[in-house]
Design a protein around this motif. Sequence first.
Motif, short mmCIF file in Angstrom:
data_model
loop_
_atom_site.label_atom_id
_atom_site.label_comp_id
_atom_site.label_asym_id
_atom_site.label_seq_id
_atom_site.Cartn_x
_atom_site.Cartn_y
_atom_site.Cartn_z
N ILE A 2 0.85 -1.20 0.00
CA ILE A 2 0.00 0.00 0.00
C ILE A 2 0.89 1.25 0.00
CG2 ILE A 2 -1.70 1.30 1.34
CD1 ILE A 2 -3.00 -1.08 0.20
N LYS A 3 1.98 1.18 0.76
CA LYS A 3 2.91 2.31 0.84
C LYS A 3 3.46 2.64 -0.54
CE LYS A 3 7.37 3.39 2.82
NZ LYS A 3 8.49 2.93 3.62
N HIS A 4 3.80 1.63 -1.33
CA HIS A 4 4.34 1.84 -2.68
C HIS A 4 3.29 2.42 -3.61
CE1 HIS A 4 8.23 0.09 -1.91
NE2 HIS A 4 7.67 -1.00 -1.41
N ILE A 5 2.04 1.96 -3.46
CA ILE A 5 0.96 2.47 -4.31
C ILE A 5 0.69 3.95 -4.01
CG2 ILE A 5 -1.51 2.27 -4.82
CD1 ILE A 5 -1.17 -0.78 -4.38
N ILE A 6 0.63 4.28 -2.72
CA ILE A 6 0.41 5.68 -2.34
C ILE A 6 1.56 6.55 -2.82
CG2 ILE A 6 0.22 7.26 -0.36
CD1 ILE A 6 -1.26 4.97 1.10
N PHE A 64 13.60 10.11 -11.03
CA PHE A 64 14.75 9.23 -10.89
C PHE A 64 15.08 9.02 -9.40
CE2 PHE A 64 15.13 11.51 -14.91
CZ PHE A 64 15.12 10.43 -15.78
N PRO A 65 15.38 7.77 -9.02
CA PRO A 65 15.64 7.48 -7.60
C PRO A 65 16.79 8.29 -7.00
CG PRO A 65 15.60 5.45 -8.89
CD PRO A 65 15.45 6.58 -9.84
N ARG A 66 17.83 8.53 -7.78
CA ARG A 66 19.01 9.23 -7.25
C ARG A 66 18.74 10.72 -7.00
NH1 ARG A 66 24.57 7.24 -9.60
NH2 ARG A 66 25.13 7.72 -7.46
N THR A 67 17.75 11.29 -7.70
CA THR A 67 17.45 12.72 -7.54
C THR A 67 16.06 12.95 -6.94
OG1 THR A 67 16.64 12.81 -9.83
CG2 THR A 67 18.96 13.39 -9.44
N PHE A 68 15.41 11.89 -6.49
CA PHE A 68 14.07 11.97 -5.93
C PHE A 68 14.03 12.89 -4.71
CE2 PHE A 68 10.85 10.14 -3.02
CZ PHE A 68 9.72 10.28 -3.80
N PHE A 69 14.96 12.71 -3.79
CA PHE A 69 15.00 13.54 -2.58
C PHE A 69 15.22 15.01 -2.93
CE2 PHE A 69 17.43 15.55 0.86
CZ PHE A 69 16.51 15.44 1.89
N LEU A 70 16.21 15.28 -3.78
CA LEU A 70 16.50 16.65 -4.18
C LEU A 70 15.29 17.29 -4.87
CD1 LEU A 70 18.50 19.01 -4.53
CD2 LEU A 70 19.22 17.92 -6.66
N GLY A 71 14.63 16.55 -5.74
CA GLY A 71 13.45 17.07 -6.42
C GLY A 71 12.34 17.44 -5.45
N ASN A 72 12.13 16.61 -4.44
CA ASN A 72 11.11 16.91 -3.43
C ASN A 72 11.49 18.10 -2.57
OD1 ASN A 72 8.80 15.08 -3.57
ND2 ASN A 72 10.34 13.48 -3.37
N VAL A 73 12.75 18.22 -2.22
CA VAL A 73 13.19 19.37 -1.43
C VAL A 73 13.01 20.66 -2.24
CG1 VAL A 73 15.20 20.48 -0.37
CG2 VAL A 73 14.76 18.06 0.04
N LYS A 112 9.48 7.43 0.56
CA LYS A 112 10.59 7.00 -0.30
C LYS A 112 10.13 6.78 -1.74
CE LYS A 112 13.55 6.19 3.21
NZ LYS A 112 13.37 7.30 4.09
N TYR A 113 11.10 6.57 -2.61
CA TYR A 113 10.83 6.36 -4.05
C TYR A 113 10.05 5.06 -4.22
CZ TYR A 113 11.73 6.34 -9.06
OH TYR A 113 11.58 6.36 -10.41
N PRO A 114 8.96 5.07 -5.00
CA PRO A 114 8.08 3.89 -5.04
C PRO A 114 8.67 2.63 -5.69
CG PRO A 114 7.33 5.55 -6.62
CD PRO A 114 8.44 6.15 -5.81
N PHE A 115 9.63 2.77 -6.57
CA PHE A 115 10.17 1.60 -7.28
C PHE A 115 11.46 1.07 -6.69
CE2 PHE A 115 7.86 4.03 -10.63
CZ PHE A 115 6.79 3.17 -10.70
N LYS A 116 11.86 1.64 -5.57
CA LYS A 116 13.10 1.21 -4.92
C LYS A 116 12.75 0.21 -3.82
CE LYS A 116 17.31 3.40 -3.33
NZ LYS A 116 17.91 4.66 -2.94
#
Length: 117
Positions: A2-6, A64-73, A112-116
Amino acid sequence: MIKHIISLILLLISVFLSFKHGWDSLHVKDHPESAKMMAELGIKESYVPIMGIMMILIGLLLLFPRTFFLGNVLNAISILLIMALALNAGNTKMALIEIPFLIMPLIMIWLKYPFKS
């Protein structure tokens, strides 16, 4: 699961909104209501295309997983900037409307990133 779907749903919404706002900023002359809103916030016309490009780049960073955090910030910072400009212009309603959009990237960071795995 469910966490990944959300997380995936929030990611898709966030990327869509970033692309939409970026595209609309690049074509602000076609949308007089957007131009009026930007002027009310005190955003100069010469800065609008820069903001549009930044929003599109933020949308790409989210993918992209490597830039997911930066994009959200960066997404949270851009929303906070709009809220601050709205409060500075005396538009409390606009600042309050932005609160759920500010919470969304923070929840995405937590989920976190959904596909990781």
